[in-house]
Each structure stands twice: as structure tokens, then as C-alpha cells.
Scaffold this active site. Structure first.
Site, PDB file in Angstrom:
ATOM      1  N   LYS A   1      -2.649 -24.273  32.178  1.00 54.20           N
ATOM      2  CA  LYS A   1      -1.613 -23.272  32.468  1.00 54.20           C
ATOM      3  C   LYS A   1      -1.206 -22.611  31.151  1.00 54.20           C
ATOM      4  CE  LYS A   1       2.298 -23.179  35.676  1.00 54.20           C
ATOM      5  NZ  LYS A   1       3.367 -24.016  36.246  1.00 54.20           N
TER       6      LYS A   1
HETATM    7  O1  G3P Z   1       6.098 -24.078  38.012  1.00 61.43           O
HETATM    8  C1  G3P Z   1       6.696 -22.839  37.817  1.00 61.43           C
HETATM    9  C2  G3P Z   1       7.784 -22.453  38.777  1.00 61.43           C
HETATM   10  O2  G3P Z   1       7.444 -22.811  40.085  1.00 61.43           O
HETATM   11  C3  G3P Z   1       9.180 -22.800  38.368  1.00 61.43           C
HETATM   12  O3  G3P Z   1      10.109 -22.679  39.404  1.00 61.43           O
HETATM   13  O4  G3P Z   1      12.364 -23.053  40.357  1.00 61.43           O
HETATM   14  O5  G3P Z   1      12.004 -23.384  37.886  1.00 61.43           O
HETATM   15  O6  G3P Z   1      12.014 -21.103  38.870  1.00 61.43           O
HETATM   16  P1  G3P Z   1      11.689 -22.557  39.111  1.00 61.43           P
END
Ligand code: G3P
Length: 219
Positions: free
Chosen positions: A87
Site C-alpha cells: 500500500k
Molecule cells: O484503510 C483506509 C481507510 O479505510 C481508513 O478509513 O475510517 O480511518 O477514514 P477511516
């Protein structure tokens, strides 16, 4: 649409896997920190545990932000297991590194995508997945799901191969909307996946079926 779970929590991964619908896992440095996993060795050991648990792709994020560092780290991560996807953040050196990983046939997930322009660049670089962050766009009072629709339109028109991985999913409705918008993959917390099971009419209907069955058995 493929279902990934967005967590580094082994119990949550096991529960989603037991449901039989899990296609992969995404993690990020915040999710690793949330599990209290620190230090390179422990982090890599934890990735190995996740990779052994699931058959599908497991996204492991680099910490470096310079070209050489991203390359070195990505190669080390790719060594952990065959199902590791490196990633890489959507930055200039990240795009350069994705081009290099593409030529080395190391799969990548370009993360922190917030615009169609970024999605086009990542596709040109050959990213396996691109991760638009739906919930974080919603948080800033824009419509996150519109980004998925727009990327889907451009990718279909241009024939780009990168898979659209809807990330930063906050609810079960987000999953449904991502499917309608054309996402190839959705990555979400366990709660959002389990929320798809729920409907009051299912509960009422099941209670009635069981009650009628019980009555019939007694008569
Ligand atoms: O893995 C990346 C993403 O899904 C993060 O989500 O909830 O931290 O905005 P969030």
C-alpha cells in the site's frame, strides 16, 4: 464486488472469514497502532499472521515517503507472504514507486485517493487497486460516493485495469452505495459487514415461522 475487511484485529478477521464471504484484508498504520502493534519486527510478524489467516490479498502500508525508501520497504513487505499487496500513498514518489513495483510485478494499492485526477495517475502507474476514501470526503461535507461513480465512469471509458477499492467505509449503506456506484472492492469494518444482515422484517418473519411450526407440532 469483493469484500475486504479494514482492520488489523485478528478476531475480527477470523469472524469475517468464518462468515465465508471474505476476499481480503486492508490495514494502515493507524489500524496497526490501534491493536498496539509497534516496532518493525512485531508489525511484520503481525502481517504474517494476517496473511496466514486469509487466502486473499492483504494490503500492508509503507511508512516511507521517499522513492528509495518506499521501494526498499515495499520489497521487504512483499517478502512476508505471497498475498501481500504493497500500500503506497498518493504522492509523487509514491506514483514513481508504483511504476517500479508494476514492472517488478509486485501488486500495489494506491491509498489516500481523493480525486479523479489522482485515480487516473495511479491507474497509469499500474496500481492493482486504488483506494478512494469515502467517509473522509463525507466528513468534509462533500459526497464521497460521487467520487466512486466518477472514477468508475472514467476507468470504464478509458479501459484502465486498476480495481476501485472503496475505503473509509463507515456504514452498511456505504457498502450498498459502493456496489451501486461500480466499486470492484469494498473494505470495511466488521460492524458494517454484519449490519448488512439486519432487517426487522427478517426477525419478525422468522419469529412467526418458528411460532407456526411450534403450534403445528403441538396439534
Ligand atoms: O484503510 C483506509 C481507510 O479505510 C481508513 O478509513 O475510517 O480511518 O477514514 P477511516
Amino acid at each position: 464486488m469483493k469484500f475486504f475487511i479494514d482492520t488489523a484485529n485478528l478476531d475480527h478477521i477470523k469472524e469475517a472469514k468464518d462468515l465465508g464471504i471474505l476476499d481480503g484484508v486492508t490495514t494502515n498504520p493507524s489500524l496497526m497502532a490501534k491493536e498496539g502493534i509497534t516496532g518493525k519486527e512485531n508489525i511484520y510478524r503481525h502481517y504474517k499472521k494476517i496473511c496466514d489467516l486469509v487466502d486473499g490479498d492483504v494490503s500492508a502500508e509503507v511508512i516511507s515517503t521517499d522513492f528509495k525508501g518506499i521501494l526498499r520497504e515495499g520489497k521487504e513487505l512483499a517478502e512476508i507472504a505471497e498475498n501481500i499487496v504493497v500500500k503506497v500513498p498518493m504522492i509523487k514518489d509514491g506514483i514513481k514507486a508504483i511504476c517500479e513495483f508494476t514492472s517488478l510485478e509486485i501488486p500495489t494499492n494506491c491509498t489516500l485517493v481523493f480525486s479523479v485526477g489522482q485515480a487516473i495517475l495511479a491507474a497509469k502507474a499500474g496500481a492493482t487497486y486504488i483506494s478512494p476514501f469515502i467517509g473522509r470526503i463525507d466528513d468534509s461535507n462533500w459526497e464521497g460516493m460521487q467520487l466512486i461513480r466518477d472514477i468508475f465512469e472514467v476507468y470504464s471509458m478509458q479501459g484502465y485495469d486498476s480495481e476501485i477499492l472503496a475505503a473509509s467505509i463507515r456504514s452498511s449503506m456505504h457498502i450498498v452505495d459502493a456496489a451501486k456506484a461500480g466499486a470492484d472492492v469494498v473494505t470495511c469494518p466488521l460492524d458494517a459487514i454484519l449490519g448488512l444482515l439486519k432487517h426487522p422484517l427478517t426477525d419478525i418473519g422468522l419469529a412467526k415461522f418458528l411460532e407456526d411450526h411450534k403450534k403445528a407440532e403441538k396439534s
